[in-house]
Design an enzyme around this catalytic site. Sequence first.
Site, PDB file in Angstrom:
ATOM      1  CE1 TYR A  96      47.295  37.451  35.010  1.00  0.00           C
ATOM      2  CE2 TYR A  96      48.334  38.351  36.970  1.00  0.00           C
ATOM      3  CZ  TYR A  96      47.940  37.260  36.219  1.00  0.00           C
ATOM      4  OH  TYR A  96      48.191  35.982  36.682  1.00  0.00           O
ATOM      5  CB  SER A 142      47.447  36.690  40.669  1.00  0.00           C
ATOM      6  OG  SER A 142      48.656  37.371  40.505  1.00  0.00           O
TER       7      SER A 142
END
Length: 263
Positions: free
Chosen positions: A167, A154
């Site tokens: 995250y 990501s």
Amino acid sequence: MSSGSGAPPATATPDLFSLRGRRALLTGSGQGIGLTLARGLGVAGAELILNDLDAARLDAAVALLRSEGFVVHGRRFDVTKAEEIASALGPVAGEIDILINNAGIHRRAPLESMALDSWQAVLDVNLTSAFLVTRAVVPGMLQRGGGKIINLCSLNSEISRPTIANYAAAKGGLKMLTRAMAVEWGGRNVQANGLAPGYMRTDMTGVMTVDPHWENYICTRTPAGRWGEPKELIGAAVFLASSAADFVNGQILFVDGGLLAAL
Ligand SMILES: NC(=O)c1ccc[n+]([C@@H]2O[C@H](COP(=O)([O-])OP(=O)(O)OC[C@H]3O[C@@H](n4cnc5c(N)ncnc54)[C@H](O)[C@@H]3O)[C@@H](O)[C@H]2O)c1
């Protein structure tokens, strides 16, 4: 099923990117990016094994891709549970040529009040899962002389923003797990790389797509001036899964409309 990865490099361009004769397992592929990547790998010739936690979602995805003519199997398991992974995959765990560790979740909260279970769940599904599923699958790759591992990283493997500390920690860890896999198995013809999407329209980002603040933020912040669509990840995934990437190892490929390059 031969790995194909150990074969001499093909010279004709279409063969270089062909996945014919390869078997691919994609976790969390009942919808979103995983389902789109499965279709893309199928078009390139791969046999597909879909996985999801949600049985109904998984069955629907398998039926959909079968109706489109692909060779598809479904295996329901929780990517955070080693015993479930082993029993659901059975002997096929040793016959995977391409593994895409895609399953992921978000639990957004300010860091100072983030509950431990939100922290732990995100670390488990986004990071520990890649360790567990890869550990189940890689012995077969090593035994058969090669394989490809693609971890869904990501922008948050590199940069963060408020409310996503869990995250960002997980995706940052996944970047380093990818590099650890690359150095551990590179000498045995298993390549591990990260595929890092920018902001893509899926269920995971649904709360942002309907919020005018986020819509404006993302379109302003991304040099492309727009959200990405999951199908825009297919080219990078097929490349990393194919013989074209036999000497590409430990890299994180960002497909983000230029966001990470921008201040
Ligand atoms: N959408 C984006 O903009 C974006 C950006 C960067 C990275 N990613 C990453 O891409 C991956 C896919 O994201 P998406 O947007 O398609 O998400 P999504 O929520 O649409 O799909 C994720 C799938 O994973 C499954 N899943 C969740 N927990 C699981 C578990 N324990 N075991 C098995 N399956 C499980 C869900 O049921 C769901 O079908 C994730 O790793 C995500 O972090 C997404």
